[in-house]
Design a protein around this motif. Structure first.
Motif, PDB file in Angstrom:
ATOM      1  N   ILE A 189      34.649  27.027 -34.567  1.00 11.46           N
ATOM      2  CA  ILE A 189      35.509  27.606 -33.597  1.00 11.46           C
ATOM      3  C   ILE A 189      37.009  27.722 -34.206  1.00 11.46           C
ATOM      4  CG2 ILE A 189      36.928  27.180 -31.373  1.00 11.46           C
ATOM      5  CD1 ILE A 189      34.259  25.900 -30.119  1.00 11.46           C
ATOM      6  N   ASN A 193      39.034  31.049 -35.389  1.00 11.75           N
ATOM      7  CA  ASN A 193      40.340  31.510 -34.688  1.00 11.75           C
ATOM      8  C   ASN A 193      41.387  31.705 -36.009  1.00 11.75           C
ATOM      9  OD1 ASN A 193      40.885  31.357 -31.744  1.00 11.75           O
ATOM     10  ND2 ASN A 193      39.322  29.859 -32.175  1.00 11.75           N
ATOM     11  N   SER A 247      42.416  28.212 -30.609  1.00  5.66           N
ATOM     12  CA  SER A 247      41.468  27.179 -30.568  1.00  5.66           C
ATOM     13  C   SER A 247      41.031  26.104 -29.690  1.00  5.66           C
ATOM     14  CB  SER A 247      41.570  26.722 -32.240  1.00  5.66           C
ATOM     15  OG  SER A 247      42.796  25.970 -32.266  1.00  5.66           O
ATOM     16  N   HIS A 280      41.822  26.595 -26.544  1.00  7.78           N
ATOM     17  CA  HIS A 280      40.961  27.374 -25.378  1.00  7.78           C
ATOM     18  C   HIS A 280      39.629  27.561 -25.597  1.00  7.78           C
ATOM     19  CE1 HIS A 280      39.768  31.184 -23.333  1.00  7.78           C
ATOM     20  NE2 HIS A 280      40.519  30.750 -22.529  1.00  7.78           N
ATOM     21  N   ASP A 281      39.330  27.783 -26.799  1.00  3.11           N
ATOM     22  CA  ASP A 281      37.728  28.190 -27.170  1.00  3.11           C
ATOM     23  C   ASP A 281      37.044  26.720 -27.140  1.00  3.11           C
ATOM     24  OD1 ASP A 281      38.246  30.785 -27.108  1.00  3.11           O
ATOM     25  OD2 ASP A 281      38.158  31.140 -29.244  1.00  3.11           O
ATOM     26  N   ALA A 327      36.402  25.696 -23.660  1.00  6.54           N
ATOM     27  CA  ALA A 327      35.230  26.309 -22.989  1.00  6.54           C
ATOM     28  C   ALA A 327      33.739  25.748 -23.644  1.00  6.54           C
ATOM     29  CB  ALA A 327      35.337  27.818 -23.393  1.00  6.54           C
ATOM     30  N   HIS A 328      34.028  25.160 -24.944  1.00  4.74           N
ATOM     31  CA  HIS A 328      32.646  24.890 -25.488  1.00  4.74           C
ATOM     32  C   HIS A 328      32.303  23.458 -25.049  1.00  4.74           C
ATOM     33  CE1 HIS A 328      30.026  23.779 -28.626  1.00  4.74           C
ATOM     34  NE2 HIS A 328      30.645  22.547 -28.849  1.00  4.74           N
TER      35      HIS A 328
END
Length: 218
Positions: free
Chosen positions: A84, A88, A160, A162-163, A166-167
């Motif tokens: 991730i 990014n 990063s 944010h992702d 989510a992960h």
């Protein structure tokens, strides 16, 4: 041993922002971003296969094709969080068209990278993105705001995180999503020799992991 004219203790351990320096000026910058509490969440060193236990990691160079596959015994394997982070990092030029990326490496708990901010009609050593970064210098309208280095790093961290959040939610993980240390470290790259030395330092950083100050096992 690090065979470069680069003081690891001086430049990696301390932020060296220059007083009165305009960080939106076109130029190249060496950036180090560390994980929160030095957590080893970005990549994993391979198991030692040599008697001395020296491990190597893959760096990503302007000289090497991105699709080349490193030998698995010579590379650190990115974790899902590291993947991730890499995604990014590599998409920063899409968010900031005046930004180019040069050499970088993702270590277990930090990232080293060279960020180039291109100004329109700039004529110094890194004015042409193709000489320092992988992308040609984009045409930036005179009315466009040139981002500061802090804005670029801040955007990278936010994207990063944010992702990563989510992960974590998708996989039901028990971990903190705020993966980054609050600050970051940077150095202004002043000339071609400085640039070459820092590129070499980044490439050699993985093989020096066992002696790295960021290695908690040291």
């Amino acid at each position: 041993m690090i065979h470069v004219n680069y003081d690891h203790q001086k430049h990696h351990r301390h932020s060296i922002r220059l007083a009165e320096y305009d960080y939106s000026k076109g130029g190249a910058y060496f950036v180090t971003i560390c994980t929160r509490n030095g957590d080893l969440i970005l990549s994993k060193p391979p198991k030692p296969i040599h008697p001395v236990g020296v491990a190597l990691a893959a760096t990503h160079s302007h000289e090497s094709p991105r699709n080349s596959e490193p030998d698995s015994t010579d590379s650190f394997k990115l974790t899902p969080i590291g993947e991730i982070v890499e995604r990014n990092w590599r998409t920063l030029p899409d968010r900031f068209p005046m930004v180019s990326l040069d050499e970088y490496v993702i270590m277990p708990n930090h990232l080293h990278g060279i960020v180039v901010i291109n100004e329109r009609d700039q004529s110094n050593f890194c004015g042409a993105g193709e000489r320092v970064g992988a992308r040609p210098t984009p045409t930036v309208p005179r009315t466009a705001a040139i981002p500061t280095l802090g804005m670029i790093v801040g955007a990278f961290k936010s994207m990063s995180i944010h992702d990563v959040l989510a992960h974590i939610e998708e996989n039901g993980l028990d971990m903190i999503g705020k993966i980054w240390q609050r600050n970051y470290f940077e150095r202004v790259i002043r000339n071609e020799r400085d640039l070459d030395n820092i590129r070499t330092y980044i490439r050699n950083n993985p093989r020096n992991w066992e002696r790295d100050d960021e290695n908690p096992a040291r």
